[in-house]
Design a protein around this motif. Structure first.
Motif, mmCIF file in Angstrom:
data_model
loop_
_atom_site.group_PDB
_atom_site.id
_atom_site.type_symbol
_atom_site.label_atom_id
_atom_site.label_comp_id
_atom_site.label_asym_id
_atom_site.label_seq_id
_atom_site.Cartn_x
_atom_site.Cartn_y
_atom_site.Cartn_z
ATOM 1 N N TYR A 144 0.758 -1.163 0.097
ATOM 2 C CA TYR A 144 -0.056 0.077 -0.075
ATOM 3 C C TYR A 144 0.843 1.200 0.006
ATOM 4 O O TYR A 144 0.559 2.263 -0.615
ATOM 5 C CB TYR A 144 -0.965 0.058 1.280
ATOM 6 N N ARG A 145 1.818 1.343 0.650
ATOM 7 C CA ARG A 145 2.751 2.443 0.821
ATOM 8 C C ARG A 145 3.462 2.586 -0.657
ATOM 9 O O ARG A 145 3.633 3.678 -1.131
ATOM 10 C CB ARG A 145 3.697 2.105 1.947
ATOM 11 N N LEU A 146 3.967 1.581 -1.246
ATOM 12 C CA LEU A 146 4.586 1.468 -2.584
ATOM 13 C C LEU A 146 3.578 2.392 -3.294
ATOM 14 O O LEU A 146 4.071 3.040 -4.294
ATOM 15 C CB LEU A 146 4.958 0.120 -2.852
ATOM 16 N N GLY A 166 -2.860 -14.688 -3.337
ATOM 17 C CA GLY A 166 -4.217 -14.778 -3.176
ATOM 18 C C GLY A 166 -4.787 -14.343 -1.799
ATOM 19 O O GLY A 166 -5.772 -13.652 -1.424
ATOM 20 N N MET A 167 -3.981 -14.957 -0.863
ATOM 21 C CA MET A 167 -4.339 -14.696 0.768
ATOM 22 C C MET A 167 -3.965 -13.027 1.034
ATOM 23 O O MET A 167 -4.720 -12.480 1.685
ATOM 24 C CB MET A 167 -3.322 -15.608 1.753
ATOM 25 N N GLN A 168 -2.894 -12.489 0.500
ATOM 26 C CA GLN A 168 -2.882 -11.104 0.707
ATOM 27 C C GLN A 168 -4.009 -10.376 0.082
ATOM 28 O O GLN A 168 -4.303 -9.301 0.473
ATOM 29 C CB GLN A 168 -1.450 -10.753 0.141
ATOM 30 N N THR A 169 -4.559 -11.065 -0.969
ATOM 31 C CA THR A 169 -5.697 -10.191 -1.847
ATOM 32 C C THR A 169 -7.074 -10.186 -0.923
ATOM 33 O O THR A 169 -7.700 -9.173 -0.885
ATOM 34 C CB THR A 169 -5.966 -10.895 -3.003
ATOM 35 N N TRP A 170 -7.219 -11.258 -0.405
ATOM 36 C CA TRP A 170 -8.057 -11.218 0.911
ATOM 37 C C TRP A 170 -7.919 -10.227 1.843
ATOM 38 O O TRP A 170 -9.063 -9.484 2.315
ATOM 39 C CB TRP A 170 -8.238 -12.565 1.658
ATOM 40 N N ILE A 171 -6.610 -9.964 2.347
ATOM 41 C CA ILE A 171 -6.316 -8.810 3.386
ATOM 42 C C ILE A 171 -6.799 -7.531 2.572
ATOM 43 O O ILE A 171 -7.094 -6.552 3.307
ATOM 44 C CB ILE A 171 -4.863 -9.009 3.818
ATOM 45 N N TRP A 172 -6.190 -7.404 1.362
ATOM 46 C CA TRP A 172 -6.367 -6.207 0.807
ATOM 47 C C TRP A 172 -7.561 -5.716 0.939
ATOM 48 O O TRP A 172 -8.081 -4.418 0.912
ATOM 49 C CB TRP A 172 -5.788 -6.087 -0.742
ATOM 50 N N ALA A 173 -8.511 -6.618 0.202
ATOM 51 C CA ALA A 173 -9.828 -6.319 0.078
ATOM 52 C C ALA A 173 -10.632 -5.804 1.238
ATOM 53 O O ALA A 173 -11.769 -4.984 1.077
ATOM 54 C CB ALA A 173 -10.778 -7.497 -0.645
ATOM 55 N N ASP A 282 -0.331 -16.330 11.281
ATOM 56 C CA ASP A 282 -1.343 -15.674 11.956
ATOM 57 C C ASP A 282 -2.078 -15.111 10.822
ATOM 58 O O ASP A 282 -2.921 -14.197 11.001
ATOM 59 C CB ASP A 282 -0.886 -14.445 12.950
ATOM 60 N N TYR A 283 -2.132 -15.708 9.631
ATOM 61 C CA TYR A 283 -3.248 -15.136 8.656
ATOM 62 C C TYR A 283 -4.594 -15.668 9.046
ATOM 63 O O TYR A 283 -4.719 -16.706 9.371
ATOM 64 C CB TYR A 283 -2.726 -15.803 7.348
ATOM 65 N N ASN A 284 -5.558 -14.708 8.962
ATOM 66 C CA ASN A 284 -6.824 -15.129 9.075
ATOM 67 C C ASN A 284 -7.653 -13.842 8.962
ATOM 68 O O ASN A 284 -8.036 -13.167 9.689
ATOM 69 C CB ASN A 284 -7.058 -15.473 10.719
ATOM 70 N N PRO A 285 -7.904 -13.804 7.518
ATOM 71 C CA PRO A 285 -9.009 -12.663 7.209
ATOM 72 C C PRO A 285 -10.431 -12.939 7.554
ATOM 73 O O PRO A 285 -11.319 -12.104 7.412
ATOM 74 C CB PRO A 285 -8.851 -12.690 5.598
ATOM 75 N N ALA A 286 -10.817 -14.098 8.048
ATOM 76 C CA ALA A 286 -12.412 -14.289 8.266
ATOM 77 C C ALA A 286 -13.041 -13.197 8.861
ATOM 78 O O ALA A 286 -14.270 -12.984 8.688
ATOM 79 C CB ALA A 286 -12.462 -15.843 8.876
ATOM 80 N N PRO A 287 -12.551 -12.787 9.968
ATOM 81 C CA PRO A 287 -13.377 -12.015 11.141
ATOM 82 C C PRO A 287 -13.796 -10.571 9.862
ATOM 83 O O PRO A 287 -14.836 -10.038 10.425
ATOM 84 C CB PRO A 287 -12.418 -11.506 12.064
ATOM 85 N N GLY A 288 -13.140 -10.408 9.086
ATOM 86 C CA GLY A 288 -13.493 -9.104 8.391
ATOM 87 C C GLY A 288 -14.054 -9.386 6.816
ATOM 88 O O GLY A 288 -14.217 -8.342 6.070
ATOM 89 N N LEU A 289 -14.582 -10.564 6.616
ATOM 90 C CA LEU A 289 -15.296 -10.531 5.356
ATOM 91 C C LEU A 289 -16.346 -9.662 4.951
ATOM 92 O O LEU A 289 -16.365 -9.199 3.558
ATOM 93 C CB LEU A 289 -15.503 -11.995 5.054
ATOM 94 N N GLU A 290 -17.215 -9.484 5.846
ATOM 95 C CA GLU A 290 -18.350 -8.523 5.640
ATOM 96 C C GLU A 290 -17.845 -6.859 5.211
ATOM 97 O O GLU A 290 -18.542 -6.183 4.964
ATOM 98 C CB GLU A 290 -19.255 -8.416 6.860
ATOM 99 N N LYS A 291 -16.528 -6.612 5.601
ATOM 100 C CA LYS A 291 -16.225 -5.347 5.384
ATOM 101 C C LYS A 291 -15.691 -5.143 3.868
ATOM 102 O O LYS A 291 -15.598 -3.997 3.367
ATOM 103 C CB LYS A 291 -14.715 -5.056 6.055
ATOM 104 N N ILE A 292 -15.510 -6.260 3.015
ATOM 105 C CA ILE A 292 -15.293 -6.170 1.760
ATOM 106 C C ILE A 292 -16.347 -5.214 0.993
ATOM 107 O O ILE A 292 -17.357 -5.849 0.853
ATOM 108 C CB ILE A 292 -14.792 -7.518 1.040
ATOM 109 N N GLU A 293 -15.990 -4.478 0.143
ATOM 110 C CA GLU A 293 -16.824 -3.919 -0.643
ATOM 111 C C GLU A 293 -16.708 -3.822 -2.189
ATOM 112 O O GLU A 293 -17.682 -3.905 -2.957
ATOM 113 C CB GLU A 293 -16.613 -2.164 -0.509
ATOM 114 N N ALA A 294 -15.500 -4.207 -2.607
ATOM 115 C CA ALA A 294 -15.231 -4.744 -3.842
ATOM 116 C C ALA A 294 -15.893 -5.861 -4.319
ATOM 117 O O ALA A 294 -16.331 -6.934 -3.659
ATOM 118 C CB ALA A 294 -13.560 -4.925 -4.278
ATOM 119 N N ALA A 295 -16.036 -5.986 -5.799
ATOM 120 C CA ALA A 295 -16.562 -7.288 -6.489
ATOM 121 C C ALA A 295 -15.541 -8.155 -6.310
ATOM 122 O O ALA A 295 -14.047 -7.739 -6.504
ATOM 123 C CB ALA A 295 -16.848 -6.926 -7.769
ATOM 124 N N LEU A 296 -15.862 -9.418 -5.716
ATOM 125 C CA LEU A 296 -14.793 -10.372 -5.573
ATOM 126 C C LEU A 296 -14.963 -11.826 -6.131
ATOM 127 O O LEU A 296 -16.201 -12.044 -6.092
ATOM 128 C CB LEU A 296 -14.389 -10.597 -4.060
#
Length: 363
Positions: A144-146, A166-173, A282-296
């Motif tokens: 993101y900083r880049l 792909g895992m990073q993409t879940w985090i990004w979203a 410690d990868y675990n994007p599950a708690p934030g899935l409802e935050k995703i606004e982009a089409a995925l």
């Protein structure tokens, strides 16, 4: 849920569904030429990791393809890889050429080397085991900083990543929900490390750490366990059942394949690999899935050894993503398990139709 593409696309904005591709996947056109990639680097000053550790200078290497005036696309590579691992005929050659889904005459494609990989800062640069213990959240924060501080990008058309990417993409979203129109995580699940996936990673990590030649990271020659553990992991979590049987239908041929891989040139560094595999701890994007606004659109292969669809995880979790859909590539003798999505011909047609239907955010 099983749908055809024609009935699925119009409902994209309204529902989440699992699309099981019928066996009508025709080979794509020959890999096309695309503009010459350009390499760059940037230094993020005073980078703070989630662990609380800091680096006064974090070097971030990246590659770009296409005109900077085009629609920005971020593409993220897998574990132990780099931007170069996505610039192959099977991947970039199917996506970046004229008339292809991410035509580089219309898109500005950015491919970072993640922290700890490629030409970005990593343990083998000199710090060895004194290098900060980074994780996937740190990798995404650096990307993101880049984009924002160095490249001046304020919005992306697409974030697409493969495996670790792909895992990073879940985090990004979910971390930057308004920053992209679309997200495509491939060969990954939006849940914590578990089962075979983490067990096999632990075996790689423990094999290296348990090797006397590792010397607590202060080795002068690469520990022999690194090559063996890496080949073992790849054989156990990649290739596909049908694909490996097609490649090695007898013991003699299986031995020949294995011997070739064990003897092939290997340039990895033990500390770099340890950090790369441990970064998923410690990868675990599950708690934030409802935050995703982009089409995925999540793309997985039915023979993915690390993220087996039989578990039902993706089918369950994709329902929590407002504009989420999933694409499942059927297993065959031509698919290669976890590595299938690196061959874009298996999914590019459906991906292109989906992306064309994704609205562009107002600028």
């Amino acid at each position: 849920m099983k749908r055809t593409l024609t009935s699925w696309l119009p409902g994209l904005a309204r529902c989440a569904c699992l699309l099981l591709l019928p066996c009508l996947l025709a080979p794509g056109a020959n890999a096309a030429d695309f503009p010459k990639p350009r390499e760059g680097h940037w230094v993020a000053r005073d980078f703070r990791f989630e662990s609380g550790e800091t680096l006064p200078e974090l070097r971030l290497a990246y590659t770009t393809v296409g005109d900077p005036a085009g629609e920005p696309v971020l593409m993220l590579h897998g574990t132990t890889g780099s931007a170069a691992s996505l610039l192959t005929p099977d991947f970039a050659g199917e996506l970046f050429g004229p008339g292809q889904p991410l035509d580089a005459t219309k898109h500005f494609i950015i491919l970072p080397d993640a922290i700890g990989t490629g030409a970005s800062s990593k343990p083998s640069d000199g710090l060895r085991t004194a290098f900060p213990r980074y994780n996937y959240n740190d990798m995404v924060a650096a990307q993101y900083r880049l984009l924002t501080e160095h490249l001046g990008i304020r919005h992306l058309r697409l974030v697409l990543g493969n495996s670790m990417g792909g895992m990073q993409t879940w985090i990004w979203a979910q971390k930057y929900p308004g920053f992209m129109d679309a997200a495509t995580p491939m060969t990954s699940l939006p849940t914590e490390m578990s089962g075979r996936n983490w067990m096999m990673r632990r075996l790689v990590i423990d094999s290296i750490r348990g090797d006397p030649a590792w010397k607590n990271g202060q080795y002068t020659e690469q520990p022999p366990s690194l090559r063996f553990a890496s080949v073992f992991f790849a054989m156990g979590t990649n290739g596909g059942d049908q694909g490996l049987f097609k490649l090695a239908p007898s013991r003699e041929k299986a031995d020949a394949v294995l011997d070739q891989r064990l003897k092939a040139p290997f340039r990895g560094d033990a500390n770099d690999h340890l950090y790369q595999w441990e970064a998923s701890r410690d990868y675990n994007p599950a708690p934030g899935l409802e935050k995703i606004e982009a089409a995925l659109l999540a793309i997985n292969s039915a023979d993915d050894e690390r993220n087996p669809p039989a578990l039902g995880v993706l089918q369950r979790e994709i329902q929590r993503v407002k504009k989420g859909s999933a694409l499942l590539i059927p297993a065959s003798a031509d698919t290669v398990g976890h590595g299938t999505t690196a061959r874009a011909r298996f999914w590019k047609r459906e991906f292109e139709a989906w992306l064309q239907a994704v609205p562009r955010a107002a600028r």
